[in-house]
Structures are given as C-alpha cells and as structure tokens.
Design an enzyme around this catalytic site. Structure first.
Site, PDB file in Angstrom:
ATOM      1  CG  ASN A 146       8.759  10.298  -1.957  1.00  0.00           C
ATOM      2  OD1 ASN A 146       8.027   9.684  -2.721  1.00  0.00           O
ATOM      3  ND2 ASN A 146       8.857  11.613  -1.963  1.00  0.00           N
ATOM      4  CE  LYS A 152      -2.857  25.426  -6.868  1.00  0.00           C
ATOM      5  NZ  LYS A 152      -2.195  25.831  -5.637  1.00  0.00           N
ATOM      6  CG  ASP A 210     -12.271  11.844  -1.209  1.00  0.00           C
ATOM      7  OD1 ASP A 210     -11.098  11.409  -1.290  1.00  0.00           O
ATOM      8  OD2 ASP A 210     -12.538  13.041  -1.034  1.00  0.00           O
ATOM      9  CG  ASP A 248      -1.487  13.409  -0.561  1.00  0.00           C
ATOM     10  OD1 ASP A 248      -2.424  13.305   0.255  1.00  0.00           O
ATOM     11  OD2 ASP A 248      -0.291  13.294  -0.229  1.00  0.00           O
ATOM     12  CD  GLU A 262       2.422   8.129   5.238  1.00  0.00           C
ATOM     13  OE1 GLU A 262       1.399   7.724   4.664  1.00  0.00           O
ATOM     14  OE2 GLU A 262       2.851   9.293   5.117  1.00  0.00           O
ATOM     15  CB  THR A 307      -8.484   3.810   4.256  1.00  0.00           C
ATOM     16  OG1 THR A 307      -9.166   4.975   3.809  1.00  0.00           O
ATOM     17  CG2 THR A 307      -8.298   2.843   3.094  1.00  0.00           C
ATOM     18  CD  GLU A 308      -6.461   5.163   9.598  1.00  0.00           C
ATOM     19  OE1 GLU A 308      -6.063   4.945   8.434  1.00  0.00           O
ATOM     20  OE2 GLU A 308      -5.953   4.613  10.592  1.00  0.00           O
ATOM     21  CE1 TYR A 309      -6.409  10.983   5.579  1.00  0.00           C
ATOM     22  CE2 TYR A 309      -7.340  12.295   3.813  1.00  0.00           C
ATOM     23  CZ  TYR A 309      -6.449  12.155   4.854  1.00  0.00           C
ATOM     24  OH  TYR A 309      -5.610  13.187   5.181  1.00  0.00           O
ATOM     25  CD  GLU A 368      -2.642   1.412   2.529  1.00  0.00           C
ATOM     26  OE1 GLU A 368      -2.168   0.948   3.587  1.00  0.00           O
ATOM     27  OE2 GLU A 368      -3.692   2.066   2.492  1.00  0.00           O
TER      28      GLU A 368
HETATM   29  N1  SAM Z   1      -4.275   5.722   2.767  1.00  0.00           N
HETATM   30  C1  SAM Z   1      -4.648   6.449   3.963  1.00  0.00           C
HETATM   31  C2  SAM Z   1      -6.139   6.513   4.087  1.00  0.00           C
HETATM   32  O1  SAM Z   1      -6.824   6.225   3.109  1.00  0.00           O
HETATM   33  O2  SAM Z   1      -6.633   6.808   5.182  1.00  0.00           O
HETATM   34  C3  SAM Z   1      -4.006   7.845   3.988  1.00  0.00           C
HETATM   35  C4  SAM Z   1      -4.435   8.797   2.919  1.00  0.00           C
HETATM   36  S1  SAM Z   1      -3.560  10.348   2.980  1.00  0.00           S
HETATM   37  C5  SAM Z   1      -4.583  11.419   2.050  1.00  0.00           C
HETATM   38  C6  SAM Z   1      -2.229  10.091   1.843  1.00  0.00           C
HETATM   39  C7  SAM Z   1      -0.957   9.603   2.513  1.00  0.00           C
HETATM   40  O3  SAM Z   1      -0.002   9.276   1.515  1.00  0.00           O
HETATM   41  C8  SAM Z   1      -0.296  10.629   3.418  1.00  0.00           C
HETATM   42  O4  SAM Z   1      -0.094  10.068   4.705  1.00  0.00           O
HETATM   43  C9  SAM Z   1       1.022  10.963   2.709  1.00  0.00           C
HETATM   44  O5  SAM Z   1       2.062  11.246   3.651  1.00  0.00           O
HETATM   45  C10 SAM Z   1       1.279   9.681   1.933  1.00  0.00           C
HETATM   46  N2  SAM Z   1       2.076   9.866   0.702  1.00  0.00           N
HETATM   47  C11 SAM Z   1       1.844  10.763  -0.285  1.00  0.00           C
HETATM   48  N3  SAM Z   1       2.753  10.655  -1.272  1.00  0.00           N
HETATM   49  C12 SAM Z   1       3.586   9.628  -0.913  1.00  0.00           C
HETATM   50  C13 SAM Z   1       4.732   9.040  -1.512  1.00  0.00           C
HETATM   51  N4  SAM Z   1       5.209   9.484  -2.690  1.00  0.00           N
HETATM   52  N5  SAM Z   1       5.351   8.033  -0.853  1.00  0.00           N
HETATM   53  C14 SAM Z   1       4.892   7.594   0.358  1.00  0.00           C
HETATM   54  N6  SAM Z   1       3.795   8.127   0.967  1.00  0.00           N
HETATM   55  C15 SAM Z   1       3.151   9.127   0.358  1.00  0.00           C
END
Ligand code: SAM
Length: 214
Positions: free
Chosen positions: A96, A122, A154, A118, A69, A191-193, A44
């Site tokens: 990352n 833009k 979403d 995310d 993460e 998921t949490e979101y 994930e």
């Molecule tokens: N998946 C979880 C949920 O659905 O509840 C978290 C969603 S949150 C909007 C997106 C997460 O992805 C953030 O915690 C962010 O730090 C992580 N994230 C974004 N770009 C990433 C990347 N390139 N590599 C690792 N993590 C990343």
C-alpha cells in the site's frame, strides 16, 4: 480493478522476488543499485495489471520503472506481463503506497504516475484519494526538485479535486487536458482502464504538475 482469487499468486510472489521485491524498505535510497544503472526512476502508484508499465518500459529503455500495487491477485498479472515482455527496466512492489516515504529516500524519484486512481467519491473517504494532501506531502519529499506528478483519469470529480489539491499545496500546473485523446499524442501509453473507458466514448483527463523548486 476486478480481483479474482488466484491460488497460484503466493507461489508466483515467492518465485519472482527479483521482479516483485519483498521488503522494499530495505532498498530505501539504493533503488538505482537494484537496476544496476544511474537512470532516473519513475513510479506508478496503483499499477493494476501492468499494461502502462510495459508500454512505458519499451518506449523509454533509459528509465527505470517501479509499479506499486496493493492487490495481490492483480499484481501477479502485471508480473506475468512484465516477464513475457522480457524488459529489464521494470520492478513491482506489492504494498500500500500510504507510507511511501518509508520506501524511497528524499529526491530518489523523478516522476510519479497516478493512472485511473480509485476516485473515492464520498467526502468521508477523501483521505484515501492518492492526491490528498498527506500523499502530496510524501510525494514532495521523494521527488527530485524538478520531478513531476502525471495524473490520468476518466473521473471528472477526481480530476477537479486533484487540480484544487495540487493548487492548494503550491504545485505548479504544467498541463491540464480535458480530452486527452483528442490530442492524439503519439507518446501516450494507454492503461487497461483507459482503453476500457475510452472505447465506451468516455473522455480521458490528464494533468501534469510539479512542486516549486526549494
Ligand atoms: N492504473 C491501472 C489502470 O489504469 O488500468 C489500474 C487502475 S485501478 C482503478 C486502481 C488500482 O490502484 C487498483 O488495482 C488498486 O488495487 C490500486 N490501489 C489503490 N490504492 C492503492 C494504494 N494506496 N497503494 C497501492 N495500490 C493502490
């Protein structure tokens, strides 16, 4: 994902290196040996606080899960949740995912989950979206020939963008659902979101795609 400064995060990372793996590139091509079995590995990307991983780890004990993460203050919460669950089929990487081919060998992964990534709405940030072509190129290498990408969001814009990006890259769409919760899929792990947005009445989108067999 909301990030709070957690002064204990560095200590937590140092104390739980069996769970949150430091220097993951050293395990490239050897991830199954870390788990001590030959079970498939699902990853994930953007794990957040780990609710999905724990739910999936319970539901599928014969699958190895790796959550990726980049936010330290978030991954330690996921780490604590996994410790509390006492599940042994989950690991975390505090990195990352931008160069994910440095971490996993070709065909090492059976499934990639992108949950509530995310959206980067833009245009000038398109390259940061986890379904941008540069990411798909890397996913194609690390996935088994029959491996899948499953995306939930979403965000209608990210969903539509991802469908187009998948199609332009030659992926085969196996599912595209514009109201996942209307399905009442008993296997869906929230998921949490997902919990947060669906409780506000927002629709949840899901799609599943695979690369063509070589
Ligand atoms: N998946 C979880 C949920 O659905 O509840 C978290 C969603 S949150 C909007 C997106 C997460 O992805 C953030 O915690 C962010 O730090 C992580 N994230 C974004 N770009 C990433 C990347 N390139 N590599 C690792 N993590 C990343």
């Amino acid at each position: 994902m909301r990030q709070r400064h957690k002064p204990w995060a560095d200590d937590f990372l140092a104390e739980h290196q069996q769970l949150i793996i430091p220097n993951p590139a050293e395990l490239k091509g050897k991830w199954q040996s870390l788990f001590g079995n030959a079970n498939p590995i699902h990853i994930e990307i953007g794990t957040g606080k780990g609710q999905f991983l724990v739910g999936m780890g319970k539901q599928y004990p014969d699958v190895n899960f790796i959550g990726i993460e980049l936010a330290k203050s978030v991954i330690v919460t996921a780490g604590q949740k996994i410790l509390d669950s006492e599940l042994s089929n989950i690991r975390l990487l505090h990195i990352n995912a931008i160069d994910i081919r440095d971490i996993f060998a070709d065909h090492e992964i059976a499934m990639i989950y992108l949950n509530f990534s995310d959206p980067w709405p833009k245009n000038r940030h398109e390259k940061r979206r986890l379904t941008y072509a540069r990411f798909l190129d890397q996913y194609q290498h690390i996935l088994e020939p029959s491996g899948h990408i499953t995306l939930k969001t979403d965000n209608q814009g990210l969903f539509e963008y991802s469908l187009v990006s998948f199609s332009q890259f030659g992926l085969k769409l196996e599912e595209a659902n514009v109201d996942l919760h209307a399905l009442q899929d008993p296997t869906n792990v929230m998921t949490e979101y997902e919990e947060k947005f669906s409780s506000k009445g927002q629709r949840i989108y899901r799609c599943r795609a695979r690369f063509p067999k070589e």
